[in-house]
Design a protein around this motif. Structure first.
Motif, PDB file in Angstrom:
ATOM      1  N   PRO A 122       5.254  11.716  21.272  1.00  0.00           N
ATOM      2  CA  PRO A 122       4.374  11.626  20.105  1.00  0.00           C
ATOM      3  C   PRO A 122       3.155  10.731  20.313  1.00  0.00           C
ATOM      4  CG  PRO A 122       6.650  11.519  19.401  1.00  0.00           C
ATOM      5  CD  PRO A 122       6.663  11.435  20.909  1.00  0.00           C
ATOM      6  N   ILE A 123       3.334   9.626  21.032  1.00  0.00           N
ATOM      7  CA  ILE A 123       2.191   8.735  21.302  1.00  0.00           C
ATOM      8  C   ILE A 123       1.145   9.444  22.142  1.00  0.00           C
ATOM      9  CG2 ILE A 123       1.503   6.686  22.623  1.00  0.00           C
ATOM     10  CD1 ILE A 123       4.081   5.348  21.619  1.00  0.00           C
ATOM     11  N   HIS A 124       1.564  10.157  23.169  1.00  0.00           N
ATOM     12  CA  HIS A 124       0.627  10.884  24.023  1.00  0.00           C
ATOM     13  C   HIS A 124       0.031  12.080  23.285  1.00  0.00           C
ATOM     14  CE1 HIS A 124       1.028   9.026  28.073  1.00  0.00           C
ATOM     15  NE2 HIS A 124       2.141   8.545  27.530  1.00  0.00           N
ATOM     16  N   ALA A 125       0.840  12.776  22.511  1.00  0.00           N
ATOM     17  CA  ALA A 125       0.345  13.940  21.772  1.00  0.00           C
ATOM     18  C   ALA A 125      -0.644  13.540  20.693  1.00  0.00           C
ATOM     19  CB  ALA A 125       1.520  14.702  21.154  1.00  0.00           C
ATOM     20  N   ARG A 126      -0.559  12.314  20.236  1.00  0.00           N
ATOM     21  CA  ARG A 126      -1.498  11.783  19.240  1.00  0.00           C
ATOM     22  C   ARG A 126      -2.698  11.132  19.924  1.00  0.00           C
ATOM     23  NH1 ARG A 126      -3.102  13.096  14.314  1.00  0.00           N
ATOM     24  NH2 ARG A 126      -2.953  11.477  12.728  1.00  0.00           N
ATOM     25  N   ALA A 127      -2.713  11.164  21.253  1.00  0.00           N
ATOM     26  CA  ALA A 127      -3.785  10.569  22.056  1.00  0.00           C
ATOM     27  C   ALA A 127      -3.927   9.074  21.771  1.00  0.00           C
ATOM     28  CB  ALA A 127      -5.116  11.289  21.817  1.00  0.00           C
ATOM     29  N   LEU A 128      -2.784   8.401  21.642  1.00  0.00           N
ATOM     30  CA  LEU A 128      -2.779   6.966  21.362  1.00  0.00           C
ATOM     31  C   LEU A 128      -2.295   6.136  22.549  1.00  0.00           C
ATOM     32  CD1 LEU A 128      -1.367   7.050  17.718  1.00  0.00           C
ATOM     33  CD2 LEU A 128      -3.677   6.343  18.398  1.00  0.00           C
TER      34      LEU A 128
END
Length: 203
Positions: A122-128
């Motif tokens: 989720p962190i990577h998919a949110r570009a965070l």
């Protein structure tokens, strides 16, 4: 300090209870409600989840990305006596910290895979990923990802979890795919749908 909030409901706050709430209003409104609560409650809000695979993506997808100062992943030793450590994270907003405290752990393979699927993806998919840090035992912080060194990211996370032997190179692909699809400027649930289809093309 009140035990019930007109928007978020009764304390202790449970992440699972917030799924419908997070999807019922806009990102801007949800983020504003978080900041309102933080401003009135000593700049701190903790959301619990008793599982090792929390629906972290629903929360992350409900917060305006531009309003997130950083995300800090850290280890805790006070959540489960049977484990060396569990992981939690703090989301820094303008008016304080939103702490997410589930049972992320890496003592066996299925639990390790849940750290990947319900925390890191989720962190990577949110570009965070560029706003995310690993908090070391001495309080210093290291960036989650340096360039495209996903291997080091994973090794650092599993070292933080106190189960460094849980690292497996098979976890690199999910992070690469999540990072790639996360470049699209669309809602997180749509990004994750693309991610799952990419990871499971025959399903």
């Amino acid at each position: 300090m009140k035990n019930e909030d007109f928007f978020f409901g009764k304390k202790p706050f449970n992440l699972n209870d917030w799924r419908d709430l997070a999807s019922s209003v806009s990102q801007d409104h949800f983020t504003a409600q978080l900041n309102r609560y933080l401003n009135a409650n000593d700049n701190f809000l903790e959301i619990m989840d008793g599982t090792s695979h929390p629906d972290f993506s629903s929360l992350l997808g409900a917060i305006s990305p531009a309003e997130i100062g950083n995300i800090r992943i850290f280890a805790r030793s006070d959540q489960n006596d049977a484990l060396k450590a569990t992981l939690a994270c703090d989301i820094l907003l303008v008016n304080g910290v939103v702490r997410v405290t589930p049972q992320w752990c890496a003592y066996k393979e299925i639990r390790s895979s849940e750290i990947i699927s319900s925390l890191l993806v989720p962190i990577h998919a949110r570009a965070l990923q560029d706003k995310t840090y690993v908090v070391n035992s001495d309080g210093t912080m290291d960036k989650l990802l340096h360039g495209t060194d996903f291997e080091s990211e994973l090794q650092n996370i599993f070292t933080l979890s106190k189960y460094p032997g849980s690292y497996d190179s098979k976890y690199i692909k999910p992070l690469m795919v999540a990072t790639d699809v996360g470049r699209a400027n669309i809602p997180l649930d749509e990004v994750l749908s693309i991610y799952f289809k990419t990871m499971n093309p025959t399903s």
